[in-house]
Write a protein that holds these residues in place. Structure first.
Motif, PDB file in Angstrom:
ATOM      1  N   ARG A   1       0.854  -1.182   0.000  1.00  0.00           N
ATOM      2  CA  ARG A   1       0.000   0.000   0.000  1.00  0.00           C
ATOM      3  C   ARG A   1       0.896   1.241   0.000  1.00  0.00           C
ATOM      4  O   ARG A   1       1.856   1.310   0.778  1.00  0.00           O
ATOM      5  CB  ARG A   1      -0.928   0.004   1.209  1.00  0.00           C
ATOM      6  N   PHE A   2       0.560   2.228  -0.812  1.00  0.00           N
ATOM      7  CA  PHE A   2       1.486   3.347  -0.976  1.00  0.00           C
ATOM      8  C   PHE A   2       0.743   4.680  -1.061  1.00  0.00           C
ATOM      9  O   PHE A   2      -0.472   4.738  -1.233  1.00  0.00           O
ATOM     10  CB  PHE A   2       2.349   3.148  -2.220  1.00  0.00           C
ATOM     11  N   ALA A   3       1.519   5.745  -0.944  1.00  0.00           N
ATOM     12  CA  ALA A   3       1.048   7.111  -1.174  1.00  0.00           C
ATOM     13  C   ALA A   3       2.143   7.880  -1.885  1.00  0.00           C
ATOM     14  O   ALA A   3       3.328   7.544  -1.761  1.00  0.00           O
ATOM     15  CB  ALA A   3       0.688   7.795   0.142  1.00  0.00           C
TER      16      ALA A   3
ATOM     17  N   THR B   1      -0.251  18.422  -6.901  1.00  0.00           N
ATOM     18  CA  THR B   1      -1.406  17.514  -6.944  1.00  0.00           C
ATOM     19  C   THR B   1      -1.414  16.708  -8.236  1.00  0.00           C
ATOM     20  O   THR B   1      -1.751  15.512  -8.247  1.00  0.00           O
ATOM     21  CB  THR B   1      -2.715  18.309  -6.796  1.00  0.00           C
ATOM     22  N   ASP B   2      -1.038  17.350  -9.347  1.00  0.00           N
ATOM     23  CA  ASP B   2      -0.953  16.634 -10.621  1.00  0.00           C
ATOM     24  C   ASP B   2       0.058  15.496 -10.541  1.00  0.00           C
ATOM     25  O   ASP B   2      -0.179  14.391 -11.039  1.00  0.00           O
ATOM     26  CB  ASP B   2      -0.557  17.589 -11.750  1.00  0.00           C
ATOM     27  N   VAL B   3       1.190  15.758  -9.900  1.00  0.00           N
ATOM     28  CA  VAL B   3       2.220  14.716  -9.748  1.00  0.00           C
ATOM     29  C   VAL B   3       1.681  13.576  -8.900  1.00  0.00           C
ATOM     30  O   VAL B   3       1.859  12.393  -9.225  1.00  0.00           O
ATOM     31  CB  VAL B   3       3.499  15.303  -9.133  1.00  0.00           C
ATOM     32  N   ASN B   4       1.034  13.914  -7.796  1.00  0.00           N
ATOM     33  CA  ASN B   4       0.458  12.880  -6.929  1.00  0.00           C
ATOM     34  C   ASN B   4      -0.492  11.970  -7.727  1.00  0.00           C
ATOM     35  O   ASN B   4      -0.444  10.737  -7.618  1.00  0.00           O
ATOM     36  CB  ASN B   4      -0.303  13.512  -5.770  1.00  0.00           C
ATOM     37  N   ARG B   5      -1.338  12.599  -8.521  1.00  0.00           N
ATOM     38  CA  ARG B   5      -2.349  11.837  -9.265  1.00  0.00           C
ATOM     39  C   ARG B   5      -1.721  10.980 -10.360  1.00  0.00           C
ATOM     40  O   ARG B   5      -2.006   9.776 -10.467  1.00  0.00           O
ATOM     41  CB  ARG B   5      -3.371  12.798  -9.862  1.00  0.00           C
TER      42      ARG B   5
ATOM     43  N   LEU C   1      -3.693   6.722   1.708  1.00  0.00           N
ATOM     44  CA  LEU C   1      -3.171   8.049   2.066  1.00  0.00           C
ATOM     45  C   LEU C   1      -3.048   8.253   3.564  1.00  0.00           C
ATOM     46  O   LEU C   1      -2.379   9.196   4.011  1.00  0.00           O
ATOM     47  CB  LEU C   1      -4.087   9.133   1.466  1.00  0.00           C
ATOM     48  N   GLU C   2      -3.680   7.404   4.356  1.00  0.00           N
ATOM     49  CA  GLU C   2      -3.660   7.574   5.812  1.00  0.00           C
ATOM     50  C   GLU C   2      -2.473   6.868   6.464  1.00  0.00           C
ATOM     51  O   GLU C   2      -1.767   7.450   7.282  1.00  0.00           O
ATOM     52  CB  GLU C   2      -4.973   7.063   6.412  1.00  0.00           C
TER      53      GLU C   2
ATOM     54  N   THR D   1       5.851   5.431   1.271  1.00  0.00           N
ATOM     55  CA  THR D   1       5.531   6.771   0.774  1.00  0.00           C
ATOM     56  C   THR D   1       6.588   7.174  -0.240  1.00  0.00           C
ATOM     57  O   THR D   1       7.791   7.086   0.035  1.00  0.00           O
ATOM     58  CB  THR D   1       5.493   7.800   1.917  1.00  0.00           C
ATOM     59  N   VAL D   2       6.129   7.586  -1.392  1.00  0.00           N
ATOM     60  CA  VAL D   2       7.025   8.062  -2.447  1.00  0.00           C
ATOM     61  C   VAL D   2       7.040   9.585  -2.394  1.00  0.00           C
ATOM     62  O   VAL D   2       5.988  10.231  -2.508  1.00  0.00           O
ATOM     63  CB  VAL D   2       6.559   7.586  -3.832  1.00  0.00           C
ATOM     64  N   TYR D   3       8.226  10.152  -2.216  1.00  0.00           N
ATOM     65  CA  TYR D   3       8.371  11.603  -2.144  1.00  0.00           C
ATOM     66  C   TYR D   3       8.988  12.120  -3.444  1.00  0.00           C
ATOM     67  O   TYR D   3       9.973  11.557  -3.950  1.00  0.00           O
ATOM     68  CB  TYR D   3       9.262  12.007  -0.971  1.00  0.00           C
TER      69      TYR D   3
END
Length: 375
Positions: free
Chosen positions: A94-96, A111-115, A130-131, A136-138
Motif C-alpha cells: 500500500r502506498f502514497a 497535486t498533478d504529480v500525486n495523481r 493516504l492515511e 511513501t514516495v516523495y
C-alpha cells in the motif's frame, strides 16, 4: 540526498534564516563530508560522503533521505522516470505519493504529480493508502525540470543549529538530569560551557567527561569546554553551614560560580537540570533562595518533566548508562529544608567567604573535540 529544514527555520526572516542555514551547513560539514549543497526554500540538497545516520544528530534538520535526481521535460516525463525508480519499492504494498514543490514553476502542480504518479504505480501495488501507507514516495521539485525522488524519511533532531543562539554555562553534576538539560538547550541552538564542581574524585570526573563526549556528538562543529572547579574550598565552607541548609547553599554557590564563569567567557545565561520539587533543593522556595540576586537568566529545560521522562531522553541521547551510576550533589546531606529563607541562605553563603572569580580562574579546562577526544 535531501533534507528538510526544521519548521522554525522556514519561518524566519530572510537574513536570520540565511544565517541559521549557513550555521547548519557548517555543522553538517563537521559531521559528514559535504561535497556540495544548495538550499531551495525549506529543502536542502546535499551531496555527502559518510554515514548518513550521523545527520540524525544535527540540530536544525527535520527529516533527511538519500534521493535520486530526476531531470524531466514535462509531467509525463517526470512520471515515467519517477515510476521506474520506485516501482519495486511499492510492488505489492500500500502506498502514497507526496509531491512537494520547493522551487521552480511548471505547467503542473504537486497535486498533478500525486495523481499521475499514483496512477502509474497503482497496478504494481496493493493499492493507494493516504492515511497509513506502507511506502511513501516523495517527489521534491526543487526547480523547473529537476526533482528528487525518494522513499522513506529518516527523522532528524529538529531544533535550531547549535551556534545560532549564543552560549550558556551548563551546571553538570554527572547525574541523569543535567546532561539532558544541556542537550535540550543545545537543541535551541546554544553552545554550552560545562561547569562541574569537583567533589566526587577521579571516577566522577571521568563520568562527566563521558557524558560530555556523548553530548559532543550533537554539537556539530562546536567543541565543548568543561571547567572543573576545585571543590575543596567549597566543601570546607559547607562544613560550617547548618545541616538543613547545606544542599540549598551548595546550589547557590554553584549559581555564583556559573555567573562568574559566564562573565569571564562571554556567556549570557545559566542552564541547570532542575525539575520542580523533584528533590528538596528544587522546591519553589529553595529555587528562589538559590537564584536570588543572580543577574543572568537561569534556564531550566526540565522544570516540568518527571524523572521517567528525563531518563527516557537520557537513554535516547546516549548519556543514561553513565549518568545512572553517578550520585547527585544532593547526596551530601541526609536532611534538607524544603523552605529555606532567602536571608538565611545568603548569610550562609557569604560566611563561606569564597572567591568565585579566583575559583573559576584556576579551574581545570578540558576541551572535548570531535570523536570525543579530550584536550
Amino acid at each position: 540526498m535531501v533534507a528538510t529544514l526544521a519548521g522554525e527555520l522556514g519561518i524566519k526572516g530572510r537574513p536570520t534564516r540565511a544565517h541559521m542555514v549557513n550555521e547548519l551547513i557548517r555543522n553538517v560539514s563537521a559531521t559528514v563530508r559535504l561535497r556540495s549543497w544548495r538550499a531551495y526554500g525549506g529543502t536542502l540538497v546535499l551531496e555527502v560522503d559518510g554515514d548518513l545516520s550521523a545527520l540524525s544528530r544535527v540540530f536544525g534538520i527535520a527529516h533527511y533521505s538519500a534521493a535520486t535526481p530526476v531531470k524531466y521535460e514535462d509531467l509525463q516525463d517526470l512520471t515515467r522516470k519517477a515510476s521506474a525508480l520506485v516501482v519495486e519499492d511499492v510492488r505489492g504494498r500500500r502506498f502514497a505519493v507526496r509531491a512537494r514543490r520547493a522551487g521552480g514553476e511548471d505547467r503542473f502542480t504537486s497535486t498533478d504529480v500525486n495523481r499521475e504518479l499514483g496512477a502509474a504505480l497503482l497496478q504494481a501495488s496493493a493499492g493507494v493508502d493516504l492515511e497509513s501507507p506502507e511506502v511513501t514516495v516523495y517527489v521534491d521539485i526543487v526547480e523547473r525540470g529537476l526533482a528528487y525522488v525518494h522513499t522513506g524519511l529518516a527523522e532528524g533532531a529538529r531544533g535550531l543549529p547549535v551556534g545560532v543562539a549564543g552560549r550558556t554555562v551548563a551546571l553538570v553534576s554527572g547525574g541523569i538530569d543535567s546532561p539532558v538539560a544541556t542537550w535540550m538547550i543545545m537543541k535551541r541552538g546554544v553552545v554550552p560551557l560545562v561547569l562541574n564542581l569537583s567533589i566526587g574524585g577521579e571516577e566522577h570526573r571521568r563520568a562527566v567527561l563521558e557524558e560530555v563526549r556523548a553530548l559532543r556528538a550533537w554539537s556539530g562543529r562546536h567543541d565543548i569546554k568543561v571547567f572543573f572547579v576545585d571543590g575543596i574550598p567549597v566543601m570546607k565552607g559547607l562544613a560550617e553551614v547548618r545541616r538543613e541548609l547545606r544542599v540549598v547553599t551548595l546550589k547557590r554557590v554553584l549559581y555564583r560560580l556559573a555567573e562568574a564563569l559566564a562573565i569571564r567567557e562571554g556567556a549570557h545565561s545559566i542552564t541547570t537540570g532542575e525539575s520542580l520539587s523533584q528533590v528538596s533543593s528544587q522546591t519553589m522556595w529553595n529555587l528562589e533562595a538559590e537564584e536570588h540576586g543572580i543577574e543572568l537568566p537561569v534556564l531550566r529545560p526540565l522544570i516540568a518533566m518527571d524523572k521517567d521522562e528525563i531518563a527516557e531522553v537520557a537513554r535516547r541521547i546516549g548519556t543514561y548508562s553513565v549518568s545512572a551510576k553517578v550520585p547527585e550533589y544532593c547526596a551530601i546531606a541526609q536532611a534538607s529544608t524544603t523552605r529555606a529563607r532567602v536571608e538565611d541562605v545568603i548569610k550562609a553563603e557569604q560566611a563561606m567567604n569564597l572567591d568565585y572569580r579566583e575559583l573559576v580562574k584556576s579551574a581545570e579546562v578540558v576541551k572535548v573535540s570531535p570523536e570525543g577526544q579530550s584536550t
